[in-house]
Design an enzyme around this catalytic site. Sequence first.
Site, PDB file in Angstrom:
ATOM      1  N   LYS A  59      -8.311   2.787   1.084  1.00 39.34           N
ATOM      2  CA  LYS A  59      -8.317   1.515   1.825  1.00 39.34           C
ATOM      3  C   LYS A  59      -9.761   1.013   1.980  1.00 39.34           C
ATOM      4  CE  LYS A  59      -5.243  -0.296   3.653  1.00 39.34           C
ATOM      5  NZ  LYS A  59      -4.246  -1.309   3.159  1.00 39.34           N
ATOM      6  N   THR A 112      -7.057  -0.872   7.803  1.00 37.36           N
ATOM      7  CA  THR A 112      -6.788   0.106   8.873  1.00 37.36           C
ATOM      8  C   THR A 112      -8.066   0.518   9.594  1.00 37.36           C
ATOM      9  OG1 THR A 112      -6.062   2.388   9.218  1.00 37.36           O
ATOM     10  CG2 THR A 112      -6.916   1.887   7.045  1.00 37.36           C
ATOM     11  N   ASP A 113      -7.899   1.006  10.810  1.00 42.88           N
ATOM     12  CA  ASP A 113      -9.052   1.553  11.532  1.00 42.88           C
ATOM     13  C   ASP A 113      -9.497   2.893  10.937  1.00 42.88           C
ATOM     14  OD1 ASP A 113      -6.908   3.109  12.404  1.00 42.88           O
ATOM     15  OD2 ASP A 113      -7.224   2.726  14.546  1.00 42.88           O
ATOM     16  N   GLU A 114      -8.645   3.498  10.076  1.00 47.31           N
ATOM     17  CA  GLU A 114      -8.993   4.812   9.522  1.00 47.31           C
ATOM     18  C   GLU A 114     -10.213   4.741   8.608  1.00 47.31           C
ATOM     19  OE1 GLU A 114      -5.835   7.365   8.357  1.00 47.31           O
ATOM     20  OE2 GLU A 114      -4.466   6.532   9.833  1.00 47.31           O
ATOM     21  N   ALA A 117       0.838  -1.199   0.000  1.00 44.16           N
ATOM     22  CA  ALA A 117       0.000   0.000   0.000  1.00 44.16           C
ATOM     23  C   ALA A 117       0.867   1.240   0.000  1.00 44.16           C
ATOM     24  CB  ALA A 117      -0.898   0.027   1.240  1.00 44.16           C
ATOM     25  N   SER A 130       0.943   4.197   2.323  1.00 41.46           N
ATOM     26  CA  SER A 130       0.417   4.134   3.695  1.00 41.46           C
ATOM     27  C   SER A 130       0.430   5.462   4.458  1.00 41.46           C
ATOM     28  CB  SER A 130       1.224   3.107   4.491  1.00 41.46           C
ATOM     29  OG  SER A 130       2.555   3.580   4.681  1.00 41.46           O
ATOM     30  N   TYR A 149      -6.181   8.556   1.714  1.00 40.91           N
ATOM     31  CA  TYR A 149      -5.617   7.260   2.108  1.00 40.91           C
ATOM     32  C   TYR A 149      -6.722   6.343   2.647  1.00 40.91           C
ATOM     33  CZ  TYR A 149      -3.666   3.822   5.340  1.00 40.91           C
ATOM     34  OH  TYR A 149      -3.410   2.657   6.030  1.00 40.91           O
TER      35      TYR A 149
HETATM   36  P1  NAD Z   1       4.766   0.867   4.393  1.00 42.35           P
HETATM   37  O1  NAD Z   1       4.480   2.124   3.652  1.00 42.35           O
HETATM   38  O2  NAD Z   1       5.863   0.861   5.402  1.00 42.35           O
HETATM   39  O3  NAD Z   1       5.083  -0.316   3.359  1.00 42.35           O
HETATM   40  C1  NAD Z   1       4.329  -0.518   2.189  1.00 42.35           C
HETATM   41  C2  NAD Z   1       5.061  -1.508   1.305  1.00 42.35           C
HETATM   42  O4  NAD Z   1       4.271  -1.730   0.129  1.00 42.35           O
HETATM   43  C3  NAD Z   1       6.426  -1.019   0.821  1.00 42.35           C
HETATM   44  O5  NAD Z   1       7.372  -2.055   0.925  1.00 42.35           O
HETATM   45  C4  NAD Z   1       6.183  -0.639  -0.630  1.00 42.35           C
HETATM   46  O6  NAD Z   1       7.334  -0.773  -1.443  1.00 42.35           O
HETATM   47  C5  NAD Z   1       5.105  -1.646  -1.008  1.00 42.35           C
HETATM   48  N1  NAD Z   1       4.303  -1.205  -2.147  1.00 42.35           N
HETATM   49  C6  NAD Z   1       3.729   0.015  -2.346  1.00 42.35           C
HETATM   50  N2  NAD Z   1       3.062   0.048  -3.494  1.00 42.35           N
HETATM   51  C7  NAD Z   1       3.189  -1.192  -4.053  1.00 42.35           C
HETATM   52  C8  NAD Z   1       2.701  -1.796  -5.240  1.00 42.35           C
HETATM   53  N3  NAD Z   1       1.944  -1.107  -6.097  1.00 42.35           N
HETATM   54  N4  NAD Z   1       3.024  -3.082  -5.498  1.00 42.35           N
HETATM   55  C9  NAD Z   1       3.800  -3.781  -4.640  1.00 42.35           C
HETATM   56  N5  NAD Z   1       4.302  -3.258  -3.507  1.00 42.35           N
HETATM   57  C10 NAD Z   1       3.992  -1.987  -3.208  1.00 42.35           C
HETATM   58  O7  NAD Z   1       3.390   0.462   5.048  1.00 42.35           O
HETATM   59  P2  NAD Z   1       3.103  -0.276   6.441  1.00 42.35           P
HETATM   60  O8  NAD Z   1       3.035   0.753   7.518  1.00 42.35           O
HETATM   61  O9  NAD Z   1       3.991  -1.439   6.591  1.00 42.35           O
HETATM   62  O10 NAD Z   1       1.606  -0.762   6.189  1.00 42.35           O
HETATM   63  C11 NAD Z   1       1.346  -2.052   5.653  1.00 42.35           C
HETATM   64  C12 NAD Z   1      -0.145  -2.221   5.503  1.00 42.35           C
HETATM   65  O11 NAD Z   1      -0.785  -2.072   6.757  1.00 42.35           O
HETATM   66  C13 NAD Z   1      -0.785  -1.187   4.578  1.00 42.35           C
HETATM   67  O12 NAD Z   1      -1.766  -1.824   3.806  1.00 42.35           O
HETATM   68  C14 NAD Z   1      -1.410  -0.181   5.517  1.00 42.35           C
HETATM   69  O13 NAD Z   1      -2.530   0.421   4.938  1.00 42.35           O
HETATM   70  C15 NAD Z   1      -1.793  -1.077   6.677  1.00 42.35           C
HETATM   71  N6  NAD Z   1      -1.838  -0.409   7.975  1.00 42.35           N
HETATM   72  C16 NAD Z   1      -0.735   0.211   8.471  1.00 42.35           C
HETATM   73  C17 NAD Z   1      -0.792   0.795   9.750  1.00 42.35           C
HETATM   74  C18 NAD Z   1       0.398   1.477  10.367  1.00 42.35           C
HETATM   75  O14 NAD Z   1       0.273   2.012  11.457  1.00 42.35           O
HETATM   76  N7  NAD Z   1       1.558   1.480   9.743  1.00 42.35           N
HETATM   77  C19 NAD Z   1      -1.983   0.750  10.490  1.00 42.35           C
HETATM   78  C20 NAD Z   1      -3.093   0.134   9.912  1.00 42.35           C
HETATM   79  C21 NAD Z   1      -3.010  -0.465   8.672  1.00 42.35           C
HETATM   80  O1  TDX Z   2       5.003  15.241  12.151  1.00 40.86           O
HETATM   81  C1  TDX Z   2       3.921  14.779  12.585  1.00 40.86           C
HETATM   82  N1  TDX Z   2       3.289  15.424  13.611  1.00 40.86           N
HETATM   83  C2  TDX Z   2       2.094  15.020  14.118  1.00 40.86           C
HETATM   84  O2  TDX Z   2       1.551  15.630  15.038  1.00 40.86           O
HETATM   85  C3  TDX Z   2       3.311  13.597  12.034  1.00 40.86           C
HETATM   86  C4  TDX Z   2       3.979  12.846  10.904  1.00 40.86           C
HETATM   87  C5  TDX Z   2       2.125  13.182  12.571  1.00 40.86           C
HETATM   88  N2  TDX Z   2       1.504  13.866  13.561  1.00 40.86           N
HETATM   89  C6  TDX Z   2       0.241  13.372  14.123  1.00 40.86           C
HETATM   90  C7  TDX Z   2      -0.831  13.012  13.115  1.00 40.86           C
HETATM   91  C8  TDX Z   2      -1.544  11.859  13.793  1.00 40.86           C
HETATM   92  O3  TDX Z   2      -2.517  12.369  14.706  1.00 40.86           O
HETATM   93  O4  TDX Z   2       0.568  12.138  14.772  1.00 40.86           O
HETATM   94  C9  TDX Z   2      -0.458  11.179  14.599  1.00 40.86           C
HETATM   95  C10 TDX Z   2       0.130   9.951  13.905  1.00 40.86           C
HETATM   96  O5  TDX Z   2       0.441  10.336  12.573  1.00 40.86           O
HETATM   97  P1  TDX Z   2       1.056   9.292  11.515  1.00 40.86           P
HETATM   98  O6  TDX Z   2       2.269   8.668  12.117  1.00 40.86           O
HETATM   99  O7  TDX Z   2       1.177  10.000  10.221  1.00 40.86           O
HETATM  100  O8  TDX Z   2      -0.068   8.162  11.484  1.00 40.86           O
HETATM  101  P2  TDX Z   2      -1.635   8.219  11.160  1.00 40.86           P
HETATM  102  O9  TDX Z   2      -1.981   9.367  10.303  1.00 40.86           O
HETATM  103  O10 TDX Z   2      -2.381   8.088  12.454  1.00 40.86           O
HETATM  104  O11 TDX Z   2      -1.775   6.868  10.283  1.00 40.86           O
HETATM  105  C11 TDX Z   2      -1.108   5.646  10.674  1.00 40.86           C
HETATM  106  O12 TDX Z   2      -1.983   4.775  11.328  1.00 40.86           O
HETATM  107  C12 TDX Z   2      -3.016   4.190  10.564  1.00 40.86           C
HETATM  108  C13 TDX Z   2      -0.518   4.966   9.459  1.00 40.86           C
HETATM  109  O13 TDX Z   2       0.357   5.860   8.798  1.00 40.86           O
HETATM  110  C14 TDX Z   2      -1.586   4.455   8.523  1.00 40.86           C
HETATM  111  O14 TDX Z   2      -0.996   3.715   7.467  1.00 40.86           O
HETATM  112  C15 TDX Z   2      -2.500   3.555   9.307  1.00 40.86           C
HETATM  113  O15 TDX Z   2      -3.550   3.110   8.523  1.00 40.86           O
END
Ligand code: NAD
Ligand code: TDX
Length: 364
Positions: free
Chosen positions: A163, A134-136, A83, A85, A159
């Site tokens: 999703k 995601t919960d979003e 994704a 993300s 985003y």
């Molecule tokens: P990330 O951005 O760290 O990693 C995403 C990965 O997907 C990368 O390795 C990227 O190269 C790959 N990718 C992107 N586009 C692609 C494509 N078209 N084909 C193949 N690969 C591709 O993301 P993450 O934080 O590890 O999140 C993973 C999953 O979990 C996502 O689906 C995200 O929506 C979901 N998610 C993340 C969080 C969070 O807090 N990080 C929370 C809830 C859900």
């Molecule tokens: O510089 C910052 N300052 C700040 O206050 C950034 C980068 C974020 N924030 C705030 C925004 C959010 O309230 O912090 C909180 C967390 O932000 P992010 O780390 O960007 O995460 P969020 O937007 O909550 O989304 C994450 O959780 C749900 C992941 O990126 C998503 O992929 C996932 O689905």
Amino acid sequence: MDSMIVTGGAGFIGANFVRLALARTSHRVIVLDKLTYAGNLESLRDVECEPRFAFVRGDICDGALVAQLLREHRPRWLVNFAAESHVDRSIDGPGAFVQTNTVGTFELLEAARLWASELPESARRAFRFLHVSTDEVYGTLGPTGSFSESTPYAPNSPYAASKAGADHLVRAYHETYGVPTLITNCSNNYGPFQYPEKLIPLVLLNALEGKALPIYGDGLNVRDWLYVEDHCDGILRVLERGVPGEKYNIGGHGELTNLVLVDTLCALLDELRPVAGNAALAGRPEVRRYADLKTFVADRPGHDRRYAIDAGRIERELGWQPSHAIADGLAATVRWYLDNRAWCDAVQAGKYARERLGGIRESR
Ligand code: NAD
Ligand code: TDX
């Protein structure tokens, strides 16, 4: 030997999942990843030589490639982490989010449907397509309450909308075609290998380099933090025991305001890498503790106020529970970033300098 295809396995959660899957199952693990800015083979260095591991660079939107990988590896599980993300980047450029998150998931589903339709009955019944969401997708909460699996979808960022679209397609492929799909919706993950655009690693690295710690808006937005290993453990549990067609929320009982979280990270750094010994802060008497670097900046457009996950279903029905208390998980995360500065430098080099992302809304 059983196989699993893991898309997005070079990203933050995917790389943690690959490690856990190799350790806890006997499956072959085939990663399909496009290696965008967020995907880095440095995150998989320690598993590269493992004979049960294989890496394929490619795009989930490439249906022919996905079909070929399915025919070649005959996976029992396909787990979709791939994704775009980052919410802030989705404000600047939503197109890539719709393409990868929604269209890409559709291409995976379509390839899986056609491939599974030709499998013998027993193999078709054993196959699982798990989509990581995601919960979003549920939108934002007021001061009380939490998201359950039946909370209506109300995405607020491009985003989250991309999703949500994917989740609907996954559901439809189960209802219409009988593809054995599963959806997990989790809260904010934290832990090793998270790209430094996200709040926790961004704050840690900025603090260590003596840079401002940007707090969007009033800093009172709440996120429900889940240690990435607990999330990956939950995904394995859903793959092993989840009921096809169902969805499961995964959360860590870790609600914090952004301000409390940043203060906690700063206090951990004060203990482990005191300001007094940090050359990046030499000659800056106004910075006595890392928290002095906190800076309030313009809010994120469409910034969801509060997320909180009700993880009761996975706890009751599948017997899963998170095993890391937030204080322990955050301490482990801070230590990991202190010990892995080379990884942080490598994944940012030439791509990202922790600049502010996400368009600032001028008027509504
Ligand atoms: P990330 O951005 O760290 O990693 C995403 C990965 O997907 C990368 O390795 C990227 O190269 C790959 N990718 C992107 N586009 C692609 C494509 N078209 N084909 C193949 N690969 C591709 O993301 P993450 O934080 O590890 O999140 C993973 C999953 O979990 C996502 O689906 C995200 O929506 C979901 N998610 C993340 C969080 C969070 O807090 N990080 C929370 C809830 C859900
Ligand atoms: O510089 C910052 N300052 C700040 O206050 C950034 C980068 C974020 N924030 C705030 C925004 C959010 O309230 O912090 C909180 C967390 O932000 P992010 O780390 O960007 O995460 P969020 O937007 O909550 O989304 C994450 O959780 C749900 C992941 O990126 C998503 O992929 C996932 O689905």
